[in-house]
Design a protein around this motif. Structure first.
Motif, PDB file in Angstrom:
ATOM      1  N   GLY A 104       0.809  -1.209   0.000  1.00 28.24           N
ATOM      2  CA  GLY A 104       0.000   0.000   0.000  1.00 28.24           C
ATOM      3  C   GLY A 104       0.844   1.261   0.000  1.00 28.24           C
ATOM      4  N   GLY A 105       1.860   1.287   0.860  1.00 28.00           N
ATOM      5  CA  GLY A 105       2.736   2.461   0.910  1.00 28.00           C
ATOM      6  C   GLY A 105       3.526   2.641  -0.363  1.00 28.00           C
ATOM      7  N   GLY A 106       3.978   1.534  -0.951  1.00 30.31           N
ATOM      8  CA  GLY A 106       4.746   1.624  -2.200  1.00 30.31           C
ATOM      9  C   GLY A 106       3.915   2.162  -3.350  1.00 30.31           C
ATOM     10  N   LEU A 107       2.672   1.671  -3.467  1.00 28.36           N
ATOM     11  CA  LEU A 107       1.803   2.168  -4.538  1.00 28.36           C
ATOM     12  C   LEU A 107       1.465   3.639  -4.334  1.00 28.36           C
ATOM     13  N   LEU A 108       1.215   4.016  -3.076  1.00 30.74           N
ATOM     14  CA  LEU A 108       0.903   5.413  -2.800  1.00 30.74           C
ATOM     15  C   LEU A 108       2.095   6.315  -3.128  1.00 30.74           C
ATOM     16  N   ALA A 109       3.287   5.885  -2.725  1.00 34.51           N
ATOM     17  CA  ALA A 109       4.482   6.679  -3.013  1.00 34.51           C
ATOM     18  C   ALA A 109       4.718   6.782  -4.520  1.00 34.51           C
ATOM     19  N   THR A 110       4.504   5.673  -5.232  1.00 40.02           N
ATOM     20  CA  THR A 110       4.683   5.693  -6.689  1.00 40.02           C
ATOM     21  C   THR A 110       3.721   6.671  -7.349  1.00 40.02           C
ATOM     22  N   ALA A 111       2.458   6.658  -6.895  1.00 36.91           N
ATOM     23  CA  ALA A 111       1.471   7.567  -7.478  1.00 36.91           C
ATOM     24  C   ALA A 111       1.815   9.026  -7.200  1.00 36.91           C
ATOM     25  N   VAL A 112       2.191   9.322  -5.963  1.00 37.50           N
ATOM     26  CA  VAL A 112       2.509  10.703  -5.597  1.00 37.50           C
ATOM     27  C   VAL A 112       3.742  11.186  -6.356  1.00 37.50           C
ATOM     28  N   ILE A 113       4.771  10.346  -6.429  1.00 34.72           N
ATOM     29  CA  ILE A 113       5.987  10.733  -7.151  1.00 34.72           C
ATOM     30  C   ILE A 113       5.681  10.952  -8.630  1.00 34.72           C
ATOM     31  N   SER A 114       4.846  10.091  -9.206  1.00 39.15           N
ATOM     32  CA  SER A 114       4.480  10.249 -10.621  1.00 39.15           C
ATOM     33  C   SER A 114       3.761  11.568 -10.853  1.00 39.15           C
ATOM     34  N   MET A 115       2.861  11.931  -9.929  1.00 37.47           N
ATOM     35  CA  MET A 115       2.158  13.206 -10.070  1.00 37.47           C
ATOM     36  C   MET A 115       3.116  14.380  -9.975  1.00 37.47           C
ATOM     37  N   LEU A 116       4.065  14.301  -9.042  1.00 31.82           N
ATOM     38  CA  LEU A 116       5.033  15.382  -8.890  1.00 31.82           C
ATOM     39  C   LEU A 116       5.917  15.515 -10.121  1.00 31.82           C
ATOM     40  N   VAL A 117       6.350  14.377 -10.657  1.00 33.89           N
ATOM     41  CA  VAL A 117       7.197  14.411 -11.861  1.00 33.89           C
ATOM     42  C   VAL A 117       6.433  15.021 -13.028  1.00 33.89           C
ATOM     43  N   ASN A 118       5.168  14.633 -13.186  1.00 31.20           N
ATOM     44  CA  ASN A 118       4.365  15.206 -14.276  1.00 31.20           C
ATOM     45  C   ASN A 118       4.186  16.709 -14.100  1.00 31.20           C
ATOM     46  N   ALA A 119       3.922  17.119 -12.853  1.00 27.47           N
ATOM     47  CA  ALA A 119       3.682  18.538 -12.599  1.00 27.47           C
ATOM     48  C   ALA A 119       4.927  19.374 -12.858  1.00 27.47           C
ATOM     49  N   VAL A 120       6.098  18.811 -12.578  1.00 25.19           N
ATOM     50  CA  VAL A 120       7.334  19.571 -12.704  1.00 25.19           C
ATOM     51  C   VAL A 120       7.888  19.517 -14.127  1.00 25.19           C
ATOM     52  N   THR A 121       7.895  18.331 -14.719  1.00 23.40           N
ATOM     53  CA  THR A 121       8.569  18.162 -16.003  1.00 23.40           C
ATOM     54  C   THR A 121       7.660  18.244 -17.216  1.00 23.40           C
ATOM     55  N   ASP A 122       6.398  17.813 -17.085  1.00 22.02           N
ATOM     56  CA  ASP A 122       5.516  17.772 -18.257  1.00 22.02           C
ATOM     57  C   ASP A 122       4.081  18.068 -17.852  1.00 22.02           C
ATOM     58  N   PRO A 123       3.764  19.302 -17.472  1.00 26.06           N
ATOM     59  CA  PRO A 123       2.394  19.606 -17.055  1.00 26.06           C
ATOM     60  C   PRO A 123       1.381  19.400 -18.170  1.00 26.06           C
TER      61      PRO A 123
END
Length: 846
Positions: A420-439
């Motif tokens: 559960g924690g791994g999936l949550l961290a993966t989702a949050v990191i993916s959102m942050l990467v999208n927001a920063v690098t490719d909005p």
């Protein structure tokens, strides 16, 4: 162990009925959607329409082909070039077809053609006669013989008399005399020939050979295939180039010229996309249902597994028994689903076609491959879904069979915390990467939907952690009620955390997916609309009613409106050689008068100045990867070469990818006219004058606010169609998962309900208690869904805010509320029906 697994299924069939139905539904959907994809791939293209009766059609080679040291690269041209008259002269008797915008005033979108081209479909007279004078026409729809109508062409609107009605063709058509058609559109678009193809190629000679290099152009000043009077372009080759190479089309290749071809391809791609997304969600939710069902079943059978361990079964044998149960269910369910799935192919295709998201002529595939894949996928889903449950069953110790009381096992294991924690961290990191690098990429469903799945899966795995605090929070108001209900209802949910989490899981998945997908679509649509409308400074817009653009006469009338500055925008294309000189790339461009560009639009510029935009310069967005002052060789929409200097780099939020002057747009008509009020001008008077000018020209004048609202509504309507199929699948699985979990829990709750009856509770009180507990569990699922939805939409917001600035987080509450209501009704019915049969019984010893 398979024999024991089979015996277990026979005695506990009710516990696994939901799993069977879920897997059967999943296999059915996989097979049906697979057949939709197979149908899209295997269906033959629609037969020729426009030139169905012409055995041979000669058309210009409308490709831009560039030779480089690494080979050749080709791309279709955005604007037609037409056939050279000397080539047409080599085929006497051929029909010289010209296809150009021509639409009855107030009528449906249509094209104009010479009457001699009517035989190519063929289209025959059903009433009246053929046109014989310049002011006579034959139409396929929209008018009656003898009526005088106005026809809008690129030149403007002019009255004509309808002298005949022709049978319907591939699109509504206005037929003119051959001479009048040639005057309205000098370009020859095709030659329809009733001669053998070999003879046609021999007559055309070298012109019919494949083009080998860009240099096969007629040369500067030829003017072939372009409107008369096209101005020369500094730094370029003069008038638009015209290829003297042709293509000789026969058989199915003639369908390449049909007007519906692009729409058919879009619809085919839409069908493929919807089928792929729906199949992906079906697999995701099926795994969720299977895993939650088996996890709950393992929790119920602790003592059974412990007894097996006591009589000598190893942990591996217990795990294999659980796998065996899953396989037996999966094989039977998947075989059933894979068998009946193809029967749903035709209804799905018909529904997609009715929504305009699939071609109506697709033929259902008869391939058996989708069914085999659906069967294998169903078995794989069952095995993947039962992995965690099998491991948990194998860890049951023999001593647990000796317990005097049934103690619920620990709900959160180390593995569940990690997953559960791994999936949550993966989702949050993916959102942050999208927001920063490719909005901008966040507006793509292919990027957003996987993140949504990760978030929902993570919250579902971590749900037991939140069940107790959320239940206590929701139950706080119940404690103020009179009677024991305020204590008994929340106690039942809190004591059995695993059961509550398992029951809330399908509610979580359904509500979260509905809210996140619909909310994300609404936010993305709003962002795209804002990107389109925010830069507009104009007070009014004049837009064409069809796809033909604004005619030249209308544009001249608009420019004479007092108190208004008019800027026209014409969409065109430019081609650049990229990939280290190996690939031709088509890029959109807007042709606009530089003197009025900033009056009509607010154009962000990160470097350079739009004041330097001239016929030999260009303003580009960062996606071009060009530097300020760099001069680049390009090709225009008709294939002519030009050298342009970059004088401005567009900033974030630009409404266009690039800007050039009108000298680079040829046969294309303006797609919009932006009208800015001059100081002191009356908005009412200008608006009235614009409406009067547009009258009879198949155009409409609208305020900026009205145009923005219309654009947003149209975009939202189109985007939601694709989500309907996904939401339908989710609701189907919710019915299965929710009802199945409650029915599985019913036997375990029977002693508890019987005890309440023995303690004096009436049947009505028991049913109210069961109903309240079911609604409480649904509320827990809704709260958890709100958490997942908030995370998903906030992550999307963080990306979108960089494109258009702060905006609203919009969730379409009406459909989401409907989904919640459906979940509540299902939960109440599935809980009340078994409890209604409960009688006062002795409490069995645990």
């Amino acid at each position: 162990m398979l024999r024991i697994a089979w015996s277990t299924l026979r005695t506990r069939w009710l516990s696994f009925a939901g799993t069977f139905v879920a897997l059967a539904l999943g296999a059915t959907l996989m097979a049906a959607l697979g057949q939709v994809l197979a149908s899209s791939v295997s269906s033959p293209d629609r037969g020729p329409q426009r030139y169905a009766a012409a055995p041979v059609v000669v058309v210009p080679d409308e490709r831009l082909t560039v030779r480089s040291p690494f080979g050749r690269s080709s791309a279709p041209l955005a604007e037609p070039r037409g056939l050279a008259p000397e080539l047409a002269a080599r085929l006497p008797g051929a029909v010289r077809d010209r296809v150009f915008p021509a639409q009855l005033a107030g009528g449906p979108p249509a094209v104009g053609r010479p009457w001699s081209a009517a035989r190519t479909a063929p289209q025959r007279l059903s009433a009246g006669r053929a046109p014989a004078a310049d002011d006579e026409i034959v139409v396929t729809a929209g008018a009656q013989v003898g009526r005088r109508v106005r026809v809008v062409t690129a030149a403007g609107a002019r009255p004509y008399r309808v002298v005949g009605i022709a049978s319907a063709g591939p699109q509504p058509t206005v037929f003119f005399t051959d001479e009048r058609a040639a005057a309205l559109s000098p370009r020859i678009d095709a030659l329809a020939v009733w001669r053998p193809a070999a003879e046609v190629r021999a007559a055309l000679g070298a012109a019919a050979e494949p083009e080998t290099a860009l240099g096969a152009a007629a040369g500067p000043g030829s003017g072939l295939g372009s409107p008369a009077g096209s101005p020369p372009v500094p730094g370029g080759t003069g008038s638009p180039a015209v290829s003297n190479k042709v293509r000789v089309l026969t058989g199915q290749d003639r369908a390449l010229l049909d007007p519906s071809r692009e729409a058919d391809e879009r619809a085919r791609n839409n069908a493929d996309t919807i089928a792929g997304i729906a199949a992906g969600f079906a697999g995701f939710i099926a795994i969720f249902v299977v895993s939650s069902t088996f996890a709950f079943a393992v929790g119920q059978r602790q003592r059974e597994f412990a007894l097996l361990r006591t009589i000598g079964a190893t942990a591996g044998q217990v795990r294999r028994m659980v796998y065996g149960e899953a396989l037996l269910i999966a094989v039977a369910a998947s075989a059933l689903g894979a068998s009946i799935g193809p029967l749903a192919t035709r209804p799905i295709l018909d529904r997609l076609s009715a929504l305009g998201m699939a071609p109506a002529w697709l033929v259902p595939s008869t391939s058996s491959v989708p069914s085999y894949l659906a069967f294998g996928t169903g078995v794989l889903v069952a095995v993947v879904g039962v992995v965690v449950a099998a491991r948990r069953a194998g860890r049951v110790r023999p001593a647990e069979a000796l317990r005097e009381a049934a103690v619920e096992p620990k709900s959160m294991t180390i593995g569940r915390w990690i997953a559960g924690g791994g999936l949550l961290a993966t989702a949050v990191i993916s959102m942050l990467v999208n927001a920063v690098t490719d909005p901008g990429g966040a507006t793509n469903n292919k990027t957003f939907m996987p993140i949504v799945m990760l978030l929902i899966a993570s919250v579902g795995l971590l749900a037991p952690v939140f069940v107790r605090p959320v239940t206590n929070l929701l139950a706080a108001p119940l404690g103020r009620l009179r009677g024991a209900g305020g204590l008994v209802v929340p106690a039942g949910a809190v004591v059995s955390t695993r059961r509550t989490a398992a029951t809330a899981a399908p509610v979580l998945v359904t509500v979260a997916l509905a809210a996140t997908l619909l909310g994300g679509a609404a936010m993305t649509d709003a962002t795209k609309s804002a990107m389109q409308t925010a830069p507009v400074r104009a007070d009014y817009l004049v837009l064409p009613a069809g796809t033909g653009g604004l005619d030249r006469q209308l544009v001249e009338r608009l420019r004479t409106v007092p108190g208004a500055d008019v800027t026209t925008m014409t969409t065109t294309s430019l081609y650049t050689l990229e990939g280290e000189g190996t690939q031709i790339v088509e890029r959109p461009a807007e042709a606009v008068d530089p003197a009025t560009l900033t009056t009509a639009l607010s154009v962000p510029v990160s470097a350079g100045s739009l004041a330097e935009l001239r016929d030999d310069t260009i303003a580009v967005s960062p996606t071009w990867e060009l530097g300020l002052g760099q001069r680049v060789k390009m090709w225009r929409a008709d294939g002519s070469q030009v050298s342009l200097k970059v004088v401005a780099l567009l900033g974030t939020g630009s409404a266009a990818d690039s800007y050039v002057t009108p000298a680079h747009a040829f046969s294309a008509l303006p797609s919009a006219a932006y009208v800015k009020l001059r100081p002191g001008a009356s908005a009412t008077e200008v608006g009235r004058a614009l409406e009067q000018a547009a009258k009879g020209h198949n155009a409409r004048a609208a305020t900026k606010a009205a145009w923005a609202a219309t654009a947003a509504d149209r975009r939202a309507s189109a985007s939601r169609l694709g989500l309907l199929a996904v939401l339908g699948i989710m609701l189907s699985y919710t019915v299965i998962a929710l009802v199945n979990t409650l029915l599985m829990a019913a036997p375990d709750r029977a002693p508890e309900h019987g005890a309440l009856r023995l303690l004096g509770a009436t049947k009505a009180q028991l049913l109210r208690y069961v109903m309240a507990e079911a609604l409480l569990v649904v509320a827990v699922g809704v709260i958890l869904a709100a958490v997942a939805t908030a995370l998903g939409l906030l992550g999307l917001y963080a990306a979108l805010v960089q494109l258009t600035g702060p905006g609203a987080v919009d969730v379409p509450w009406q459909p989401v509320t409907g989904v919640i209501g459906l979940c509540a009704v299902l939960a109440v019915l599935a809980a009340v029906l078994p409890a209604s049969r409960t009688k006062g019984v002795a409490i069995p010893r645990a």
